[in-house]
Design a protein around this motif. Structure first.
Motif, PDB file in Angstrom:
ATOM      1  N   SER A 113       0.826  -1.202   0.000  1.00 22.15           N
ATOM      2  CA  SER A 113       0.000   0.000   0.000  1.00 22.15           C
ATOM      3  C   SER A 113       0.860   1.252   0.000  1.00 22.15           C
ATOM      4  O   SER A 113       0.416   2.299  -0.452  1.00 22.15           O
ATOM      5  CB  SER A 113      -0.924   0.017   1.217  1.00 22.15           C
ATOM      6  N   PRO A 162     -12.116   8.044   9.082  1.00 21.59           N
ATOM      7  CA  PRO A 162     -11.576   8.953  10.111  1.00 21.59           C
ATOM      8  C   PRO A 162     -10.793  10.087   9.445  1.00 21.59           C
ATOM      9  O   PRO A 162     -10.168   9.928   8.409  1.00 21.59           O
ATOM     10  CB  PRO A 162     -10.681   8.051  10.950  1.00 21.59           C
ATOM     11  N   LYS A 171      -6.043  11.801  13.594  1.00 22.59           N
ATOM     12  CA  LYS A 171      -5.360  10.709  14.291  1.00 22.59           C
ATOM     13  C   LYS A 171      -6.228  10.119  15.391  1.00 22.59           C
ATOM     14  O   LYS A 171      -6.327   8.907  15.527  1.00 22.59           O
ATOM     15  CB  LYS A 171      -4.041  11.238  14.866  1.00 22.59           C
ATOM     16  N   ALA A 219      -8.839   8.025  13.944  1.00 24.12           N
ATOM     17  CA  ALA A 219      -8.299   6.800  13.360  1.00 24.12           C
ATOM     18  C   ALA A 219      -7.916   5.807  14.430  1.00 24.12           C
ATOM     19  O   ALA A 219      -8.102   4.602  14.263  1.00 24.12           O
ATOM     20  CB  ALA A 219      -7.090   7.139  12.494  1.00 24.12           C
ATOM     21  N   LEU A 220      -7.398   6.299  15.536  1.00 22.43           N
ATOM     22  CA  LEU A 220      -6.978   5.377  16.589  1.00 22.43           C
ATOM     23  C   LEU A 220      -8.182   4.802  17.330  1.00 22.43           C
ATOM     24  O   LEU A 220      -8.086   3.759  17.974  1.00 22.43           O
ATOM     25  CB  LEU A 220      -6.052   6.092  17.566  1.00 22.43           C
ATOM     26  N   HIS A 242      -3.617   6.929  -0.048  1.00 22.05           N
ATOM     27  CA  HIS A 242      -2.989   7.410   1.176  1.00 22.05           C
ATOM     28  C   HIS A 242      -3.774   6.978   2.404  1.00 22.05           C
ATOM     29  O   HIS A 242      -3.223   6.599   3.440  1.00 22.05           O
ATOM     30  CB  HIS A 242      -2.877   8.939   1.116  1.00 22.05           C
ATOM     31  N   LYS A 243      -5.057   7.047   2.272  1.00 19.17           N
ATOM     32  CA  LYS A 243      -5.923   6.602   3.369  1.00 19.17           C
ATOM     33  C   LYS A 243      -5.697   5.119   3.652  1.00 19.17           C
ATOM     34  O   LYS A 243      -5.573   4.719   4.811  1.00 19.17           O
ATOM     35  CB  LYS A 243      -7.401   6.815   2.996  1.00 19.17           C
ATOM     36  N   ASP A 273      -3.179   3.288   3.003  1.00 20.99           N
ATOM     37  CA  ASP A 273      -1.855   3.093   3.575  1.00 20.99           C
ATOM     38  C   ASP A 273      -1.845   3.439   5.059  1.00 20.99           C
ATOM     39  O   ASP A 273      -1.305   2.686   5.877  1.00 20.99           O
ATOM     40  CB  ASP A 273      -0.857   3.970   2.810  1.00 20.99           C
ATOM     41  N   SER A 274      -2.440   4.531   5.425  1.00 22.27           N
ATOM     42  CA  SER A 274      -2.459   4.940   6.829  1.00 22.27           C
ATOM     43  C   SER A 274      -3.234   3.948   7.672  1.00 22.27           C
ATOM     44  O   SER A 274      -2.817   3.570   8.769  1.00 22.27           O
ATOM     45  CB  SER A 274      -3.073   6.333   6.964  1.00 22.27           C
ATOM     46  N   PHE A 275      -4.371   3.508   7.174  1.00 20.82           N
ATOM     47  CA  PHE A 275      -5.185   2.579   7.950  1.00 20.82           C
ATOM     48  C   PHE A 275      -4.444   1.274   8.173  1.00 20.82           C
ATOM     49  O   PHE A 275      -4.474   0.718   9.277  1.00 20.82           O
ATOM     50  CB  PHE A 275      -6.509   2.300   7.240  1.00 20.82           C
ATOM     51  N   LYS A 300      -1.268   0.805   8.208  1.00 21.94           N
ATOM     52  CA  LYS A 300      -0.139   0.978   9.115  1.00 21.94           C
ATOM     53  C   LYS A 300      -0.597   1.052  10.563  1.00 21.94           C
ATOM     54  O   LYS A 300       0.048   0.535  11.460  1.00 21.94           O
ATOM     55  CB  LYS A 300       0.667   2.223   8.720  1.00 21.94           C
ATOM     56  N   VAL A 301      -1.705   1.676  10.784  1.00 27.90           N
ATOM     57  CA  VAL A 301      -2.240   1.691  12.146  1.00 27.90           C
ATOM     58  C   VAL A 301      -2.605   0.269  12.550  1.00 27.90           C
ATOM     59  O   VAL A 301      -2.342  -0.164  13.672  1.00 27.90           O
ATOM     60  CB  VAL A 301      -3.461   2.627  12.224  1.00 27.90           C
ATOM     61  N   ARG A 358      -1.330  -2.480  11.419  1.00 26.91           N
ATOM     62  CA  ARG A 358      -0.099  -3.255  11.618  1.00 26.91           C
ATOM     63  C   ARG A 358       0.471  -3.001  13.001  1.00 26.91           C
ATOM     64  O   ARG A 358       0.923  -3.916  13.676  1.00 26.91           O
ATOM     65  CB  ARG A 358       0.913  -2.879  10.540  1.00 26.91           C
ATOM     66  N   CYS A 359       0.475  -1.727  13.393  1.00 28.37           N
ATOM     67  CA  CYS A 359       1.023  -1.404  14.700  1.00 28.37           C
ATOM     68  C   CYS A 359       0.214  -2.072  15.796  1.00 28.37           C
ATOM     69  O   CYS A 359       0.758  -2.552  16.780  1.00 28.37           O
ATOM     70  CB  CYS A 359       1.038   0.118  14.886  1.00 28.37           C
ATOM     71  N   LYS A 388       1.745  15.384  11.111  1.00 30.11           N
ATOM     72  CA  LYS A 388       0.483  14.894  10.545  1.00 30.11           C
ATOM     73  C   LYS A 388      -0.673  15.055  11.540  1.00 30.11           C
ATOM     74  O   LYS A 388      -1.717  14.396  11.421  1.00 30.11           O
ATOM     75  CB  LYS A 388       0.636  13.411  10.165  1.00 30.11           C
ATOM     76  N   TRP A 401      -7.027  14.585   4.984  1.00 33.38           N
ATOM     77  CA  TRP A 401      -7.772  14.158   3.808  1.00 33.38           C
ATOM     78  C   TRP A 401      -8.985  15.063   3.575  1.00 33.38           C
ATOM     79  O   TRP A 401     -10.029  14.656   3.030  1.00 33.38           O
ATOM     80  CB  TRP A 401      -8.214  12.696   3.899  1.00 33.38           C
ATOM     81  N   SER A 419       2.072   4.854  17.704  1.00 39.07           N
ATOM     82  CA  SER A 419       0.697   4.452  17.416  1.00 39.07           C
ATOM     83  C   SER A 419       0.536   3.929  16.003  1.00 39.07           C
ATOM     84  O   SER A 419      -0.495   3.355  15.676  1.00 39.07           O
ATOM     85  CB  SER A 419      -0.232   5.658  17.602  1.00 39.07           C
ATOM     86  N   GLY A 420       1.569   4.175  15.206  1.00 38.87           N
ATOM     87  CA  GLY A 420       1.449   3.709  13.839  1.00 38.87           C
ATOM     88  C   GLY A 420       0.852   4.746  12.917  1.00 38.87           C
ATOM     89  O   GLY A 420       0.650   4.486  11.733  1.00 38.87           O
ATOM     90  N   TRP A 421       0.543   5.885  13.470  1.00 37.11           N
ATOM     91  CA  TRP A 421      -0.068   6.927  12.657  1.00 37.11           C
ATOM     92  C   TRP A 421       0.939   7.456  11.647  1.00 37.11           C
ATOM     93  O   TRP A 421       0.557   7.809  10.519  1.00 37.11           O
ATOM     94  CB  TRP A 421      -0.560   8.043  13.582  1.00 37.11           C
TER      95      TRP A 421
END
Lengths: 206, 557
Positions: free
Chosen positions: A37, A73, A76, A79-80, A185-186, A188-190, A192-193, A195-196, B39, B94, B158-160
């Motif tokens: 992604s 979201p 941040k 999203a979290l 981009h969205k 990818d960010s989702f 990665k969150v 994954r973490c 970000k 976004w 946090s992975g953000w």
């Protein structure tokens, strides 16, 4: 070439799972998904660079992207707060929503009134490949995660063609590309969150 | 109508007047950029422009795509002047922001051009912090360990956001050296190898958020690499080069002095040397030197030791003892007066020396079986000894007797043999010669036959002399052929011709003097009657090995 090899790696992972050989862990899948992604927006930036910055007036507003109806979201904290299932669902929904537009773009690219339409056309094909491999990888991922994560929102794409005249075609093409750039981009960010969160044992991977 | 026109004119005049004074509405502000370091927040900055000479205020207004309404900047101070800071609650990603800045003064306001901003495009992190560079010294090679931390505002847990780093290194001292860039990925440390010792290295870092713009390069960190290991290596290099040089030098010297080294290591086998023979002297061909050297060295080798002296043994076949023997010792040079031949024999045997020792040997050389004879001879010898006579050569001392006795004892057995003469005569190695004695000799001696055994010049052989009245002196001598006898060289003609001297035994004749070329003359001038040559060798024979070999020539020469 490295991207293609990663795509093949993902395919192999899928194959491996099908024939019930050594199953790849969730974190590894996530890692690979996020890596793939990560390449989408990168490629899009390249594609977008071909287009000159156009007047904002003529450009349609980003809210007119066909995926804007999907609630995602916006920062941040939001999203979290989103659950993992929803995150994966969002990612998959977005990805799925772009299958048809990509088809359109790939068909329109060769005839695009642009000096480097050949490059653009190859980039579109590349994007299609990445998108496909990522979609397959995410499908495997949701199988591991459970049934509640398999919900996908369907986002129809209504745009038939890009327009009739040269300018509108270019503008619409560019607009679609920018929409796809944001959505990738969205995704990818989702991921990665996600994954973490999935690898809580190793915070250094976040 | 006239009122409106008048009003417009008044305004125009007013603006002109104001221009003359120098005040005007503010100029158009320009939005420079907006940046988000993590970000989560972002900051917009603008250029205020000309303020128009009056105090001017600026306001930022924004509009979001997904909501309606114009909002003003929440924070003008946090980021400094002419900036607007959007905190976390006011930041959405976004989402497109439409931002404008308005400059207002008392005369008017001016609006800037709008700026479309999406936070995802304006992300640019700050540079990495706490960059530490340390030199790790290992045995193989030292390396630089660079450690750093992400910018403090970035939330990486946090992975953000996902930070990726980039590092660049440069040598300070070297001019025109380029920065070497290394990608570090997500790691916060990096090891750099292949360092140059003694150099100062400069290190810089930057980072990137996902697909954002790269940050600025961090402040340069200087590190010096110690150069101790270079010295160690250089010492080894110096040692190696030096030793290689030495080896080359030695090899070269040996190569140059090849012959000398060969001579030293493998000495040549010395050739045979003849004592008394100088090859160089022979080659030169100077006869005087040759002859003098040869003669002086006693060539042929004369009897130097006592052992080689001729010892006489008396052998008596009868009991008779001549009164002459008892009495007469008036002769000089006489050990035992058996007759002239003794004298001659003596002379022949030893040209220079007088064998005085023979008396003593005789004295002791007899066994008990011949005691009568012994006694006689003893008495004889005693008488003889009582009369000293002048000698050309000094006496041999009595003390030297034992030595001679051993020699003579060898021949004792021989002398006892009755059939001595016959046996020897039949011996292949012996031949008989006859020496005729003179008349006076005959008169003096009444001895019937005596065998006198003498050791010849060469050890191992004997000569037997027998005097018989009728015949004379008969001599049994070994054959010359078997003997390795030296010859006297008379002259060296050329490189390969040597004339040997004839050895004559003149009896009561003037002995031919040895010397020069007179040997031949001697033979012809005064022929002694019994011109016999006892081992006379004359002639030249060059052996194959270069030595002169004795050749027995016939008497025809």
């Amino acid at each position: 070439m490295a991207r293609r090899s990663q795509g093949t790696k993902l395919h192999l992972a899928v194959l491996c799972l099908v024939v019930s050989c050594h199953a790849i862990g969730l974190s590894d899948l996530m890692e690979r998904a996020s890596q793939r992604s990560d390449q989408l927006p990168h490629s899009l930036v390249h594609a977008d660079s071909h287009f000159p910055p156009m007047g904002r007036v003529m450009m349609p507003r980003p809210s007119m992207c066909h995926t804007s109806s999907l609630q995602t979201p916006k920062d941040k904290e939001q999203a979290l707060r989103v659950s993992e299932n929803e995150l994966i669902s969002l990612a998959r929904s977005l990805l799925l929503a772009w299958n048809d537009p990509l088809l359109l773009l790939s068909s329109e690219a060769p005839t695009l009134p642009h000096p480097s339409n050949g490059d653009i056309s190859s980039k579109i094909r590349e994007l299609q490949d990445y998108s496909k491999s990522l979609g397959d990888g995410l499908d495997i991922l949701v199988n591991k995660m459970g049934p509640s994560s398999q919900y996908i929102s369907s986002i129809p794409f209504k745009g038939g063609d890009l327009g009739n005249d040269k300018t509108s075609r270019l503008i619409n093409f560019h607009f679609l590309m920018s929409c796809f750039r944001r959505d990738s981009h969205k995704i990818d960010s989702f991921l990665k969150v996600l994954r973490c969160r999935a690898t809580k044992m190793r915070p250094e991977t976040c | 109508m006239w009122g409106e026109v008048g009003g417009a004119l008044v305004l125009l005049l007013l603006s002109e007047v104001l221009d003359c004074i120098g005040i005007s509405p503010p100029g158009k502000p320009v939005l420079i950029n907006c940046r988000s370091p993590e970000k989560e927040t972002f900051t917009c900055r603008w250029d205020p422009g000309f303020d128009g000479g009056l105090p001017t205020t600026h306001h930022l207004y924004y509009q979001k795509e997904d909501s309606y309404g114009m909002y003003e900047c929440p924070d003008y101070q946090a980021a400094g002047s002419n900036s607007c800071f959007f905190n976390k609650s006011h930041t959405s990603i976004w989402v497109n922001y439409n931002i404008t800045v308005v400059a207002i003064n008392s005369l008017g306001s001016t609006v800037s051009d709008p700026l479309e901003v999406d936070v995802m495009y304006i992300v640019q992190p700050n540079a990495p912090e706490n960059v530490t560079v340390s030199v790790v010294e290992t045995e193989e090679s030292p390396h630089l360990l660079v450690k750093w931390e992400p910018p403090h505002e970035a939330d990486t847990r946090s992975g953000w956001i996902t930070l990726t780093y980039q590092l660049r290194v440069k040598r300070q001292n070297k001019k025109e050296s380029e920065w070497e860039e290394y990608a570090s990925g997500k790691q916060t440390q990096l090891i750099i190898y292949s360092l140059h010792p003694g150099e100062v290295y400069m290190v810089q870092l930057r980072c990137k958020l996902d697909h954002s713009l790269w940050s600025e390069w961090s402040t340069t960190t200087h590190t010096e690499v110690p150069d101790y290991f270079l010295k160690e290596r250089s010492i080894w290099i110096v040692v190696t080069v030096f030793s290689a040089f030495i080896i080359l030098l030695v090899t070269f010297t040996l190569a140059m002095k090849r012959k000398y080294v060969k001579h030293c290591l493998l000495p040549p086998v010395p050739g045979p040397k003849i004592s008394g023979l100088d090859t160089q002297l022979l080659k030169s061909g100077r006869s005087e030197d040759i002859l003098s050297s040869l003669i002086n060295q006693g060539f042929p080798p004369t009897i130097a030791t006592k052992d080689q002296q001729v010892d006489y043994l008396l052998v008596f076949d009868s009991e008779q003892v001549t009164p002459d023997l008892q009495n007469g010792q008036t002769r000089t040079n006489n050990s035992i007066d058996h007759g002239c031949y003794d004298h001659s024999l003596l002379m022949e045997a030893n040209n220079k020396e007088v064998k005085v020792g023979g008396r003593e040997t005789v004295e002791q050389g007899y066994s008990e079986g011949l005691e009568s004879t012994f006694r006689k001879t003893k008495g004889l010898s005693t008488d003889v000894t009582s009369h000293p006579y002048p000698q050309k050569k000094p006496f041999n001392n009595v003390t030297e007797t034992p030595k001679q006795a051993t020699v003579s004892s060898k021949y004792r057995s021989l002398s006892h043999h009755k059939d001595l003469w016959d046996s020897l005569a039949r011996h292949l190695d012996y031949r008989e010669t006859v020496v005729k004695s003179q008349s006076n000799c005959d008169d003096k001696h009444n001895l019937s036959s005596q065998n006198i055994v003498t050791p010849s010049k060469d050890i191992g052989y004997v000569e037997v002399h027998r005097w018989t009245k009728s015949i004379g002196l008969k001599v049994l001598v070994p054959k010359m052929d078997k003997r390795q006898d030296y010859s006297k060289v008379s002259v060296v003609e050329n490189d390969n011709v040597v004339l040997l001297k004839r050895e004559t035994v003149p009896l009561n004749c003037t002995s031919c003097k040895v010397g020069g070329n007179q040997s031949e003359k001697c033979l012809q001038q005064k022929p002694c009657k019994p011109n016999m040559t006892v081992p006379a060798k004359e002639g030249v024979h060059i052996g194959s090995n270069g030595y002169v070999e004795p050749v027995t020539m016939s008497h025809t020469l």
